[in-house]
Write a protein that holds these residues in place. Sequence first.
Motif, mmCIF file in Angstrom:
data_model
loop_
_atom_site.group_PDB
_atom_site.id
_atom_site.type_symbol
_atom_site.label_atom_id
_atom_site.label_comp_id
_atom_site.label_asym_id
_atom_site.label_seq_id
_atom_site.Cartn_x
_atom_site.Cartn_y
_atom_site.Cartn_z
ATOM 1 N N CYS A 103 -3.028 -42.301 -69.088
ATOM 2 C CA CYS A 103 -2.793 -41.877 -67.809
ATOM 3 C C CYS A 103 -2.706 -41.098 -66.839
ATOM 4 O O CYS A 103 -2.003 -41.852 -66.563
ATOM 5 C CB CYS A 103 -3.831 -44.061 -67.444
ATOM 6 S SG CYS A 103 -4.983 -43.276 -65.958
ATOM 7 N N CYS A 131 -2.799 -42.397 -63.004
ATOM 8 C CA CYS A 131 -2.439 -44.247 -62.855
ATOM 9 C C CYS A 131 -0.796 -43.376 -63.597
ATOM 10 O O CYS A 131 0.196 -44.464 -63.213
ATOM 11 C CB CYS A 131 -2.730 -45.019 -63.344
ATOM 12 S SG CYS A 131 -4.259 -45.960 -62.695
ATOM 13 N N CYS A 190 0.844 -45.497 -69.408
ATOM 14 C CA CYS A 190 0.777 -45.958 -71.043
ATOM 15 C C CYS A 190 -0.072 -46.967 -71.098
ATOM 16 O O CYS A 190 0.337 -47.780 -70.035
ATOM 17 C CB CYS A 190 1.710 -45.985 -71.675
ATOM 18 S SG CYS A 190 2.766 -43.994 -71.988
ATOM 19 N N CYS A 204 -7.867 -50.949 -72.611
ATOM 20 C CA CYS A 204 -7.923 -50.521 -71.210
ATOM 21 C C CYS A 204 -8.398 -49.434 -70.051
ATOM 22 O O CYS A 204 -8.614 -49.570 -69.666
ATOM 23 C CB CYS A 204 -6.449 -51.197 -70.342
ATOM 24 S SG CYS A 204 -5.593 -52.831 -70.742
ATOM 25 N N SER A 205 -7.964 -48.483 -71.596
ATOM 26 C CA SER A 205 -9.153 -47.240 -71.076
ATOM 27 C C SER A 205 -10.515 -47.059 -70.913
ATOM 28 O O SER A 205 -11.230 -46.539 -70.146
ATOM 29 C CB SER A 205 -8.548 -46.527 -72.284
ATOM 30 O OG SER A 205 -9.213 -46.491 -73.602
ATOM 31 N N HIS A 232 -9.520 -48.202 -66.505
ATOM 32 C CA HIS A 232 -8.941 -46.513 -66.544
ATOM 33 C C HIS A 232 -10.134 -45.504 -67.107
ATOM 34 O O HIS A 232 -10.028 -44.936 -67.669
ATOM 35 C CB HIS A 232 -8.013 -46.538 -67.630
ATOM 36 C CG HIS A 232 -6.552 -47.485 -66.660
ATOM 37 N ND1 HIS A 232 -5.734 -46.831 -66.188
ATOM 38 C CD2 HIS A 232 -6.285 -48.731 -67.249
ATOM 39 C CE1 HIS A 232 -5.096 -47.260 -65.861
ATOM 40 N NE2 HIS A 232 -5.273 -48.756 -66.458
ATOM 41 N N LYS A 233 -11.159 -46.226 -67.061
ATOM 42 C CA LYS A 233 -12.615 -45.338 -67.658
ATOM 43 C C LYS A 233 -12.605 -44.014 -67.257
ATOM 44 O O LYS A 233 -13.520 -43.502 -68.511
ATOM 45 C CB LYS A 233 -13.406 -46.611 -68.421
ATOM 46 C CG LYS A 233 -14.691 -47.257 -66.473
ATOM 47 C CD LYS A 233 -15.731 -47.671 -67.345
ATOM 48 C CE LYS A 233 -16.198 -47.810 -65.423
ATOM 49 N NZ LYS A 233 -17.340 -48.766 -65.819
ATOM 50 N N HIS A 280 -10.633 -42.033 -65.652
ATOM 51 C CA HIS A 280 -9.372 -41.224 -65.779
ATOM 52 C C HIS A 280 -8.907 -40.038 -66.830
ATOM 53 O O HIS A 280 -7.410 -39.639 -66.219
ATOM 54 C CB HIS A 280 -8.446 -42.680 -65.170
ATOM 55 C CG HIS A 280 -8.210 -43.266 -64.229
ATOM 56 N ND1 HIS A 280 -7.682 -44.255 -64.179
ATOM 57 C CD2 HIS A 280 -9.379 -43.651 -63.246
ATOM 58 C CE1 HIS A 280 -7.190 -45.173 -62.872
ATOM 59 N NE2 HIS A 280 -9.248 -44.184 -62.141
ATOM 60 N N ASP A 281 -10.171 -39.981 -67.090
ATOM 61 C CA ASP A 281 -9.812 -39.119 -67.933
ATOM 62 C C ASP A 281 -8.817 -38.771 -68.698
ATOM 63 O O ASP A 281 -7.635 -38.569 -69.558
ATOM 64 C CB ASP A 281 -9.560 -37.289 -67.956
ATOM 65 C CG ASP A 281 -11.165 -37.436 -66.439
ATOM 66 O OD1 ASP A 281 -12.185 -37.287 -67.496
ATOM 67 O OD2 ASP A 281 -10.861 -36.298 -65.821
ATOM 68 N N CYS A 282 -8.318 -40.250 -69.737
ATOM 69 C CA CYS A 282 -7.333 -40.721 -70.148
ATOM 70 C C CYS A 282 -7.266 -39.812 -71.834
ATOM 71 O O CYS A 282 -7.717 -40.144 -72.193
ATOM 72 C CB CYS A 282 -7.398 -42.037 -70.619
ATOM 73 S SG CYS A 282 -7.374 -43.367 -69.515
#
Length: 512
Positions: free
Chosen positions: A55, A58, A61, A66-67, A71-72, A74-76
């Motif tokens: 992420c 943040c 890793c 969680c992504s 963290h949806k 957050h452009d992971c």
Amino acid sequence: MCGDCSSEHVLHKLNRDHKLFPVDQLGSDEYVTELRARQSVPCDHNSKDHVEIFCPVCKKCICATCSFLEHKDHDCLRIKTAADKRKEKLELLVRPIEKKSLVYDKFKTAAEHQKRLVEEGRKKAKSQVNNHLELLIKMASQRAEDLLEEIDAKSNAKLEVLNVLIATATAEQNQLDDVVEFLRKLINHGNDMDVLQMASACEQNTESIHALKIPTLPAAMTQLQLITNDMEECVTNINRCLGDVVPAVSGRLLTSFKVDLEKSHKEFISDVTTDTNGDILIGIWCNEAFSRNRIHIYDTTFVLQGSIPNPRAAEKGAFGGIAIDDNGNTVTRCQASNEIIVYTKTGDQVRTFHSELPHAVAVNSKGHYVVAGRDTLTVHHKDGKVLQTTPDPEGKYSKCIHCNVNDDIIVTGDDHIRVYDSTLQLKYRYGSQGDGDGQVNIPRGTCCLDNGDIILTDFNNHCLHLVSPDGKFKYFLLGEDNGLRYPTDVTIKHVGKLVVGESGGNIKFFEL
């Protein structure tokens, strides 16, 4: 483990998926790839799943679950993809540092060359002293000893300065090399987690590295010679016969290059200066079409890196003059629009401010801009605020200006130069119309040695004058015998070379 143990190791059921590597292959790409493939770290919020996503918001890793939750938005990215992107960014940071390290190499080479010249000058000057000593014998022995001590003192003083500069350059270059070595190891062998955890710290560290300023060699001639008078005078003046130890220029042309000029528009070289990295900035002037006025920027190999065009071409304003401020910016002027214009090295305009009918601009030791106007001399703060001003005579030709290490200001007139102190009080004038000692025929650009001596270009006499700090003619430094033709400006590179720009486009480098 030994060969027998390794054979036994793979026979056990629990070890059958183990892959063994010889010790000499622990740094191989295959080993690194295998090691990364076997690394797994549990997610902080979901210990059942291993991290596989990074992420960037943040800066941590996470697992795939969680992504899609906290963290949806957050452009992971996949860890490897994120690490590859950071590696690309680190690579961009490494390259200019490596380039800067090469400049340090050039600086140290030039410094070592100057040391050799100092030793050669020491040997030559001592030989001259000893030759005269043989003629004067006892009458001149005391004077000869004094001269030998003076030669050693001056040579050792210069060598001490050069040794300190070389030591400083070496220490700073080692610092650069340490950073490069660490970043290379991180880029080439660090695991993705290491890269992501350490990238920010590395980026911050490189900012301090970029802030390092490459040392500048003293703007002083490195060789010594003995100035003597007729030996017939030795009976009445032994000291005068033996002479004095003074700096001497070798006059040797080291190299040159040609700036392409448009002959049909009668373009010519007006200004020459260098920055701390050794890049050369050339001002090109065209009386027939001011819109063609521009500044060319060449690197140390004389390859054109870019140009700054006339920003007032549409108004046909006279654009010219070059100075480098303490931020490395290029400072120039436009007379028609009453502007001082500041550019980055890449040609981006930083700021402009008003200055009345500016002819030329220089930068003093405080970082202030000193402007020679048509009939004034003005000191501006960087933001344009007027700090000091005084009348300065108007002339037939456009003025040139230079500030020495003591902040004395040198302004060229039509047949002389005027030297002001830092409070803008006139100290003296040098020169008169003619072609003899102390006479000039259209004086142009100037620069200064560290001892305060002024080097003045004499356009129509095809020579350079060396003028003492108190305005006395010393001698002609270079002339037509050295290949000079219509010199317009002169500067000193940080590696101790004298750079002369000629009207016709030649840029010549002489050994000091």
